[in-house]
Design an enzyme around this catalytic site. Sequence first.
Site, mmCIF file in Angstrom:
data_model
loop_
_atom_site.group_PDB
_atom_site.id
_atom_site.type_symbol
_atom_site.label_atom_id
_atom_site.label_comp_id
_atom_site.label_asym_id
_atom_site.label_seq_id
_atom_site.Cartn_x
_atom_site.Cartn_y
_atom_site.Cartn_z
ATOM 1 N N ASP A 1 -10.168 2.910 1.245
ATOM 2 C CA ASP A 1 -10.465 3.017 2.691
ATOM 3 C C ASP A 1 -11.750 4.219 3.810
ATOM 4 O O ASP A 1 -12.732 3.412 4.670
ATOM 5 C CB ASP A 1 -9.620 2.389 3.512
ATOM 6 C CG ASP A 1 -9.069 1.032 3.096
ATOM 7 O OD1 ASP A 1 -9.563 0.196 2.529
ATOM 8 O OD2 ASP A 1 -7.345 0.499 3.492
ATOM 9 N N LYS B 1 1.328 -0.967 0.170
ATOM 10 C CA LYS B 1 -0.001 -0.148 0.387
ATOM 11 C C LYS B 1 0.428 1.300 -0.295
ATOM 12 O O LYS B 1 0.407 1.944 -0.246
ATOM 13 C CB LYS B 1 -1.355 0.066 1.316
ATOM 14 C CG LYS B 1 -2.228 -0.961 0.742
ATOM 15 C CD LYS B 1 -3.490 -0.608 2.315
ATOM 16 C CE LYS B 1 -4.503 -1.418 1.636
ATOM 17 N NZ LYS B 1 -5.648 -1.653 3.351
HETATM 18 P P1 NAP Z 1 -1.234 -2.563 10.039
HETATM 19 O O1 NAP Z 1 -0.084 -1.536 9.018
HETATM 20 O O2 NAP Z 1 0.005 -3.835 10.153
HETATM 21 O O3 NAP Z 1 -0.935 -2.272 11.389
HETATM 22 C C1 NAP Z 1 -1.743 -3.217 12.737
HETATM 23 C C2 NAP Z 1 -1.844 -2.491 13.971
HETATM 24 O O4 NAP Z 1 -1.979 -3.265 14.790
HETATM 25 C C3 NAP Z 1 -0.270 -1.604 14.251
HETATM 26 O O5 NAP Z 1 -0.813 -0.546 15.018
HETATM 27 C C4 NAP Z 1 -0.109 -2.694 15.042
HETATM 28 O O6 NAP Z 1 0.750 -2.424 16.207
HETATM 29 C C5 NAP Z 1 -1.034 -2.952 15.939
HETATM 30 N N1 NAP Z 1 -0.989 -4.352 16.213
HETATM 31 C C6 NAP Z 1 -0.679 -5.226 15.957
HETATM 32 N N2 NAP Z 1 -0.833 -6.196 16.469
HETATM 33 C C7 NAP Z 1 -1.113 -5.657 17.956
HETATM 34 C C8 NAP Z 1 -1.324 -6.468 19.212
HETATM 35 N N3 NAP Z 1 -1.601 -7.984 19.036
HETATM 36 N N4 NAP Z 1 -2.155 -5.856 20.303
HETATM 37 C C9 NAP Z 1 -1.913 -4.511 19.730
HETATM 38 N N5 NAP Z 1 -1.384 -4.366 19.119
HETATM 39 C C10 NAP Z 1 -1.605 -4.474 17.578
HETATM 40 O O7 NAP Z 1 -2.458 -3.665 10.024
HETATM 41 P P2 NAP Z 1 -3.898 -2.235 8.769
HETATM 42 O O8 NAP Z 1 -3.538 -2.116 7.025
HETATM 43 O O9 NAP Z 1 -4.154 -1.521 9.379
HETATM 44 O O10 NAP Z 1 -4.911 -3.819 9.367
HETATM 45 C C11 NAP Z 1 -5.482 -3.374 10.765
HETATM 46 C C12 NAP Z 1 -6.676 -4.181 10.835
HETATM 47 O O11 NAP Z 1 -7.884 -3.833 9.926
HETATM 48 C C13 NAP Z 1 -6.133 -5.764 9.581
HETATM 49 O O12 NAP Z 1 -7.153 -7.127 10.498
HETATM 50 C C14 NAP Z 1 -6.916 -5.543 8.939
HETATM 51 O O13 NAP Z 1 -7.976 -6.842 7.827
HETATM 52 C C15 NAP Z 1 -8.458 -4.652 8.740
HETATM 53 N N6 NAP Z 1 -9.003 -3.675 7.905
HETATM 54 C C16 NAP Z 1 -9.605 -3.573 7.024
HETATM 55 C C17 NAP Z 1 -10.723 -3.444 6.375
HETATM 56 C C18 NAP Z 1 -12.114 -3.450 6.287
HETATM 57 O O14 NAP Z 1 -12.625 -2.859 5.124
HETATM 58 N N7 NAP Z 1 -12.883 -3.942 7.089
HETATM 59 C C19 NAP Z 1 -9.800 -2.860 5.559
HETATM 60 C C20 NAP Z 1 -8.306 -2.214 5.329
HETATM 61 C C21 NAP Z 1 -8.116 -2.971 7.036
HETATM 62 P P3 NAP Z 1 2.227 -1.817 16.316
HETATM 63 O O15 NAP Z 1 2.359 -0.353 15.004
HETATM 64 O O16 NAP Z 1 2.715 -1.777 17.783
HETATM 65 O O17 NAP Z 1 2.891 -2.642 15.371
#
Ligand code: NAP
Length: 286
Positions: A108, A72
Amino acid sequence: MLEINSETKLLGLIGNPVKHSLSPVIHNTAIKVHGLNLVYLALPVEPLYLEAALKGMAAIGFKGFNVTIPHKEAVLPFLDSISSEGKMIGAINTVVINQGKLRGYNTDGIGFIRALEEKQIDPTGMNILILGAGGAAKAVAVALALRGAGSIVIGNRSFSRAQELAEKIAAMGTNASAQPLERLKKAATFSGIDLLVNTTPVGMNPEDRLLIPVEALPRECVVCDLVYGPQKSRLLREAGKGGHTAVDGSAMLLHQGAAAFSLFTGLEPPLAEMRQALHVALCQNM
Ligand code: NAP
Protein backbone atom coordinates in the site's frame (compact mmCIF):
# COMPACT_ATOMS: atom_id res chain seq x y z
CA MET A 1 -11.76 -15.69 -20.59
CA LEU A 2 -8.74 -17.28 -18.97
CA GLU A 3 -8.30 -20.90 -19.93
CA ILE A 4 -8.43 -23.05 -16.81
CA ASN A 5 -7.01 -26.58 -16.87
CA SER A 6 -5.37 -29.12 -14.59
CA GLU A 7 -2.13 -27.11 -14.50
CA THR A 8 -3.75 -23.80 -13.49
CA LYS A 9 -2.18 -22.21 -10.41
CA LEU A 10 -4.01 -20.03 -7.92
CA LEU A 11 -3.79 -16.49 -6.55
CA GLY A 12 -6.46 -14.72 -4.52
CA LEU A 13 -7.67 -12.13 -2.09
CA ILE A 14 -8.79 -12.97 1.43
CA GLY A 15 -10.96 -10.60 3.46
CA ASN A 16 -14.51 -10.09 4.54
CA PRO A 17 -16.31 -8.79 2.55
CA VAL A 18 -14.48 -9.17 -0.78
CA LYS A 19 -17.51 -9.06 -3.06
CA HIS A 20 -16.87 -5.56 -4.42
CA SER A 21 -13.08 -5.84 -4.63
CA LEU A 22 -11.44 -4.74 -7.88
CA SER A 23 -8.28 -6.80 -7.23
CA PRO A 24 -9.52 -9.78 -9.33
CA VAL A 25 -10.00 -7.42 -12.31
CA ILE A 26 -6.53 -5.89 -11.95
CA HIS A 27 -4.69 -9.19 -11.45
CA ASN A 28 -6.58 -11.30 -14.00
CA THR A 29 -5.89 -8.60 -16.60
CA ALA A 30 -2.17 -8.79 -15.87
CA ILE A 31 -2.30 -12.61 -15.95
CA LYS A 32 -4.00 -12.52 -19.35
CA VAL A 33 -1.53 -10.01 -20.83
CA HIS A 34 1.37 -12.27 -19.79
CA GLY A 35 -0.45 -15.44 -20.92
CA LEU A 36 0.08 -17.12 -17.53
CA ASN A 37 -1.72 -20.27 -16.45
CA LEU A 38 -2.95 -18.60 -13.27
CA VAL A 39 -6.28 -17.40 -11.91
CA TYR A 40 -6.95 -14.80 -9.19
CA LEU A 41 -10.04 -15.33 -7.02
CA ALA A 42 -11.88 -13.27 -4.38
CA LEU A 43 -12.16 -15.49 -1.28
CA PRO A 44 -14.36 -14.41 1.64
CA VAL A 45 -12.79 -15.67 4.88
CA GLU A 46 -14.41 -15.27 8.32
CA PRO A 47 -11.96 -14.31 11.10
CA LEU A 48 -12.63 -17.63 12.86
CA TYR A 49 -11.29 -19.54 9.83
CA LEU A 50 -8.29 -17.34 9.07
CA GLU A 51 -5.62 -19.77 10.29
CA ALA A 52 -7.32 -22.73 8.59
CA ALA A 53 -7.60 -20.73 5.34
CA LEU A 54 -3.90 -19.82 5.38
CA LYS A 55 -2.83 -23.42 6.04
CA GLY A 56 -5.21 -24.61 3.33
CA MET A 57 -3.87 -22.15 0.77
CA ALA A 58 -0.29 -23.28 1.42
CA ALA A 59 -1.39 -26.94 1.31
CA ILE A 60 -3.13 -26.68 -2.06
CA GLY A 61 -0.35 -24.77 -3.74
CA PHE A 62 -1.52 -21.15 -3.96
CA LYS A 63 1.35 -18.98 -5.26
CA GLY A 64 0.21 -16.10 -3.08
CA PHE A 65 -2.66 -13.90 -2.05
CA ASN A 66 -3.65 -10.39 -1.09
CA VAL A 67 -5.13 -9.56 2.29
CA THR A 68 -7.78 -6.99 3.08
CA ILE A 69 -10.00 -5.90 5.98
CA PRO A 70 -10.31 -7.40 8.59
CA HIS A 71 -7.22 -9.64 8.27
CA LYS A 72 -4.34 -7.23 7.50
CA GLU A 73 -2.97 -7.37 11.06
CA ALA A 74 -4.47 -10.70 12.09
CA VAL A 75 -2.37 -12.63 9.52
CA LEU A 76 0.94 -11.52 11.10
CA PRO A 77 1.32 -14.38 13.65
CA PHE A 78 0.74 -17.01 10.94
CA LEU A 79 3.50 -15.87 8.57
CA ASP A 80 6.96 -17.49 8.31
CA SER A 81 8.66 -14.16 7.48
CA ILE A 82 7.76 -10.50 6.98
CA SER A 83 9.41 -7.83 4.81
CA SER A 84 11.02 -4.88 6.60
CA GLU A 85 8.29 -2.50 5.39
CA GLY A 86 5.57 -4.93 6.51
CA LYS A 87 7.18 -5.04 9.97
CA MET A 88 7.39 -1.24 10.18
CA ILE A 89 3.77 -0.79 9.08
CA GLY A 90 2.52 -3.67 11.24
CA ALA A 91 0.05 -4.81 8.59
CA ILE A 92 0.24 -7.05 5.52
CA ASN A 93 -1.64 -6.82 2.22
CA THR A 94 0.37 -9.33 0.14
CA VAL A 95 1.59 -12.84 0.96
CA VAL A 96 3.86 -14.86 -1.33
CA ILE A 97 3.95 -18.64 -0.85
CA ASN A 98 7.19 -20.38 -1.73
CA GLN A 99 7.68 -24.09 -0.93
CA GLY A 100 4.88 -23.90 1.62
CA LYS A 101 6.41 -20.88 3.44
CA LEU A 102 4.38 -17.67 3.75
CA ARG A 103 6.18 -14.30 3.43
CA GLY A 104 4.23 -11.10 4.09
CA TYR A 105 4.64 -7.70 2.41
CA ASN A 106 2.80 -4.40 2.39
CA THR A 107 2.49 -2.74 -1.03
CA ASP A 108 0.00 0.00 0.00
CA GLY A 109 2.79 2.44 0.92
CA ILE A 110 4.76 1.99 -2.31
CA GLY A 111 1.45 2.16 -4.22
CA PHE A 112 0.79 5.56 -2.67
CA ILE A 113 4.32 6.84 -3.42
CA ARG A 114 4.04 5.71 -7.07
CA ALA A 115 0.68 7.48 -7.38
CA LEU A 116 2.45 10.69 -6.26
CA GLU A 117 5.38 10.07 -8.62
CA GLU A 118 2.98 9.76 -11.56
CA LYS A 119 2.02 13.37 -10.87
CA GLN A 120 5.68 14.41 -10.47
CA ILE A 121 5.18 14.94 -6.72
CA ASP A 122 8.21 14.26 -4.54
CA PRO A 123 7.35 14.13 -0.81
CA THR A 124 10.98 14.57 0.30
CA GLY A 125 11.14 17.42 2.83
CA MET A 126 7.37 18.05 2.66
CA ASN A 127 5.28 18.97 5.70
CA ILE A 128 2.39 16.51 5.63
CA LEU A 129 -1.01 16.29 7.30
CA ILE A 130 -2.59 12.82 7.35
CA LEU A 131 -6.27 12.44 8.30
CA GLY A 132 -6.90 9.02 9.87
CA ALA A 133 -4.74 6.58 11.79
CA GLY A 134 -5.98 3.19 10.55
CA GLY A 135 -4.26 0.60 8.38
CA ALA A 136 -4.00 2.78 5.27
CA ALA A 137 -2.70 5.74 7.30
CA LYS A 138 0.03 3.55 8.80
CA ALA A 139 1.17 2.37 5.35
CA VAL A 140 1.13 5.91 3.93
CA ALA A 141 2.86 7.48 6.95
CA VAL A 142 5.65 4.87 7.01
CA ALA A 143 6.18 5.17 3.24
CA LEU A 144 6.35 8.98 3.48
CA ALA A 145 8.78 8.80 6.41
CA LEU A 146 10.99 6.37 4.44
CA ARG A 147 10.88 8.86 1.51
CA GLY A 148 12.30 11.63 3.71
CA ALA A 149 9.16 13.61 4.61
CA GLY A 150 10.06 16.78 6.53
CA SER A 151 7.30 16.42 9.13
CA ILE A 152 4.08 14.45 9.56
CA VAL A 153 1.01 15.47 11.59
CA ILE A 154 -1.57 12.74 12.20
CA GLY A 155 -5.14 13.95 12.77
CA ASN A 156 -7.62 11.34 13.92
CA ARG A 157 -11.05 11.07 15.52
CA SER A 158 -9.67 8.70 18.20
CA PHE A 159 -6.77 10.75 19.47
CA SER A 160 -4.95 7.81 21.12
CA ARG A 161 -4.60 6.11 17.70
CA ALA A 162 -3.15 9.32 16.24
CA GLN A 163 -0.65 9.47 19.10
CA GLU A 164 0.33 5.84 18.63
CA LEU A 165 1.02 6.35 14.92
CA ALA A 166 2.89 9.64 15.50
CA GLU A 167 5.12 7.82 18.03
CA LYS A 168 5.85 5.08 15.49
CA ILE A 169 6.85 7.69 12.87
CA ALA A 170 8.93 9.68 15.36
CA ALA A 171 10.77 6.46 16.25
CA MET A 172 11.78 6.24 12.55
CA GLY A 173 13.52 9.62 12.98
CA THR A 174 10.86 11.80 11.29
CA ASN A 175 9.38 14.82 13.04
CA ALA A 176 5.82 13.69 13.91
CA SER A 177 2.93 14.82 16.08
CA ALA A 178 -0.75 14.02 16.71
CA GLN A 179 -3.87 16.21 16.66
CA PRO A 180 -7.49 15.42 17.52
CA LEU A 181 -9.64 15.69 14.37
CA GLU A 182 -12.06 17.98 16.24
CA ARG A 183 -9.33 20.60 16.60
CA LEU A 184 -8.33 20.39 12.93
CA LYS A 185 -11.98 20.86 11.91
CA LYS A 186 -11.90 24.32 13.50
CA ALA A 187 -8.47 25.37 12.20
CA ALA A 188 -8.33 28.80 10.57
CA THR A 189 -5.12 28.02 8.69
CA PHE A 190 -2.82 25.08 7.95
CA SER A 191 0.18 27.24 7.15
CA GLY A 192 3.25 25.38 5.93
CA ILE A 193 1.39 22.18 4.99
CA ASP A 194 2.59 20.92 1.56
CA LEU A 195 0.59 17.69 1.33
CA LEU A 196 -2.78 16.63 2.78
CA VAL A 197 -3.74 12.93 2.69
CA ASN A 198 -7.22 11.74 3.64
CA THR A 199 -6.99 8.08 4.65
CA THR A 200 -10.46 7.90 6.24
CA PRO A 201 -13.43 6.49 4.31
CA VAL A 202 -15.19 9.86 4.73
CA GLY A 203 -15.97 11.11 1.24
CA MET A 204 -17.16 7.80 -0.20
CA ASN A 205 -20.77 9.03 -0.01
CA PRO A 206 -21.65 12.18 -1.96
CA GLU A 207 -23.37 13.68 1.12
CA ASP A 208 -20.30 13.25 3.39
CA ARG A 209 -19.12 16.43 5.06
CA LEU A 210 -15.55 17.70 4.77
CA LEU A 211 -13.32 16.72 7.70
CA ILE A 212 -11.29 19.94 7.55
CA PRO A 213 -11.82 23.36 5.93
CA VAL A 214 -10.06 23.06 2.57
CA GLU A 215 -9.93 26.86 2.22
CA ALA A 216 -7.53 26.90 5.21
CA LEU A 217 -4.87 25.01 3.20
CA PRO A 218 -2.10 26.93 1.43
CA ARG A 219 -2.83 27.16 -2.33
CA GLU A 220 0.28 25.11 -3.24
CA CYS A 221 -0.71 22.23 -0.91
CA VAL A 222 -1.26 18.94 -2.81
CA VAL A 223 -4.49 17.16 -1.76
CA CYS A 224 -4.75 13.35 -1.88
CA ASP A 225 -7.75 11.20 -1.05
CA LEU A 226 -7.34 7.41 -0.82
CA VAL A 227 -11.03 7.05 -1.55
CA TYR A 228 -11.56 5.92 -5.15
CA GLY A 229 -14.57 5.70 -7.40
CA PRO A 230 -15.93 6.99 -10.68
CA GLN A 231 -16.88 10.27 -8.98
CA LYS A 232 -14.38 12.56 -7.29
CA SER A 233 -14.80 12.79 -3.49
CA ARG A 234 -16.07 16.06 -2.07
CA LEU A 235 -12.57 16.78 -0.71
CA LEU A 236 -11.03 16.47 -4.18
CA ARG A 237 -13.80 18.52 -5.80
CA GLU A 238 -13.27 21.34 -3.30
CA ALA A 239 -9.49 21.05 -3.68
CA GLY A 240 -9.84 21.33 -7.46
CA LYS A 241 -11.98 24.45 -7.09
CA GLY A 242 -9.35 25.94 -4.78
CA GLY A 243 -6.62 25.41 -7.40
CA HIS A 244 -4.86 22.55 -5.57
CA THR A 245 -3.25 19.60 -7.34
CA ALA A 246 -5.62 16.72 -6.47
CA VAL A 247 -4.78 12.99 -6.45
CA ASP A 248 -7.46 10.31 -5.97
CA GLY A 249 -7.06 6.75 -4.65
CA SER A 250 -7.36 4.88 -7.95
CA ALA A 251 -3.67 5.27 -8.88
CA MET A 252 -2.66 3.94 -5.44
CA LEU A 253 -5.03 0.99 -5.91
CA LEU A 254 -3.47 0.27 -9.29
CA HIS A 255 0.12 0.54 -8.06
CA GLN A 256 -0.35 -1.53 -4.88
CA GLY A 257 -1.82 -4.24 -7.13
CA ALA A 258 0.98 -3.89 -9.67
CA ALA A 259 3.62 -4.22 -6.92
CA ALA A 260 1.83 -7.32 -5.57
CA PHE A 261 1.70 -8.83 -9.08
CA SER A 262 5.49 -8.43 -9.39
CA LEU A 263 5.96 -10.14 -6.03
CA PHE A 264 3.67 -13.04 -7.04
CA THR A 265 5.16 -13.62 -10.49
CA GLY A 266 8.54 -11.85 -10.71
CA LEU A 267 7.21 -10.19 -13.89
CA GLU A 268 6.78 -6.57 -14.98
CA PRO A 269 3.14 -5.53 -14.38
CA PRO A 270 1.38 -4.41 -17.60
CA LEU A 271 0.34 -1.05 -16.13
CA ALA A 272 -1.51 0.38 -19.13
CA GLU A 273 -3.81 -2.64 -19.46
CA MET A 274 -4.32 -2.90 -15.68
CA ARG A 275 -5.20 0.81 -15.50
CA GLN A 276 -7.69 0.50 -18.37
CA ALA A 277 -9.38 -2.56 -16.80
CA LEU A 278 -9.59 -0.75 -13.46
CA HIS A 279 -11.12 2.32 -15.10
CA VAL A 280 -13.79 0.22 -16.83
CA ALA A 281 -14.60 -1.67 -13.61
CA LEU A 282 -14.87 1.58 -11.61
CA CYS A 283 -17.29 3.01 -14.19
CA GLN A 284 -19.38 -0.18 -14.09
CA ASN A 285 -19.60 0.11 -10.28
CA MET A 286 -21.25 3.55 -10.54
P1 NAP B 1 -9.34 1.50 8.98
O1 NAP B 1 -8.12 0.78 9.41
O2 NAP B 1 -10.68 1.00 9.43
O3 NAP B 1 -9.19 3.05 9.44
C1 NAP B 1 -10.22 3.97 9.21
C2 NAP B 1 -9.76 5.36 9.68
O4 NAP B 1 -10.77 6.30 9.31
C3 NAP B 1 -9.58 5.48 11.19
O5 NAP B 1 -8.56 6.39 11.45
C4 NAP B 1 -10.95 6.04 11.63
O6 NAP B 1 -10.89 6.82 12.82
C5 NAP B 1 -11.27 6.96 10.48
N1 NAP B 1 -12.70 7.19 10.33
C6 NAP B 1 -13.64 6.28 9.96
N2 NAP B 1 -14.86 6.84 9.91
C7 NAP B 1 -14.68 8.15 10.25
C8 NAP B 1 -15.57 9.26 10.40
N3 NAP B 1 -16.88 9.14 10.16
N4 NAP B 1 -15.06 10.46 10.77
C9 NAP B 1 -13.73 10.57 10.99
N5 NAP B 1 -12.84 9.57 10.89
C10 NAP B 1 -13.32 8.37 10.52
O7 NAP B 1 -9.46 1.54 7.39
P2 NAP B 1 -8.23 1.61 6.34
O8 NAP B 1 -7.83 0.23 5.94
O9 NAP B 1 -7.20 2.52 6.88
O10 NAP B 1 -8.96 2.25 5.06
C11 NAP B 1 -9.37 3.60 5.09
C12 NAP B 1 -9.81 4.07 3.70
O11 NAP B 1 -8.72 4.01 2.81
C13 NAP B 1 -10.93 3.24 3.07
O12 NAP B 1 -11.81 4.13 2.41
C14 NAP B 1 -10.21 2.38 2.06
O13 NAP B 1 -11.04 2.02 0.97
C15 NAP B 1 -9.12 3.34 1.62
N6 NAP B 1 -7.95 2.63 1.08
C16 NAP B 1 -7.62 2.90 -0.21
C17 NAP B 1 -6.54 2.26 -0.77
C18 NAP B 1 -6.19 2.56 -2.20
O14 NAP B 1 -5.45 1.77 -2.79
N7 NAP B 1 -6.65 3.64 -2.76
C19 NAP B 1 -5.77 1.34 -0.02
C20 NAP B 1 -6.13 1.11 1.31
C21 NAP B 1 -7.24 1.76 1.85
P3 NAP B 1 -10.97 6.15 14.30
O15 NAP B 1 -9.58 5.65 14.59
O16 NAP B 1 -11.40 7.25 15.16
O17 NAP B 1 -11.99 5.04 14.18
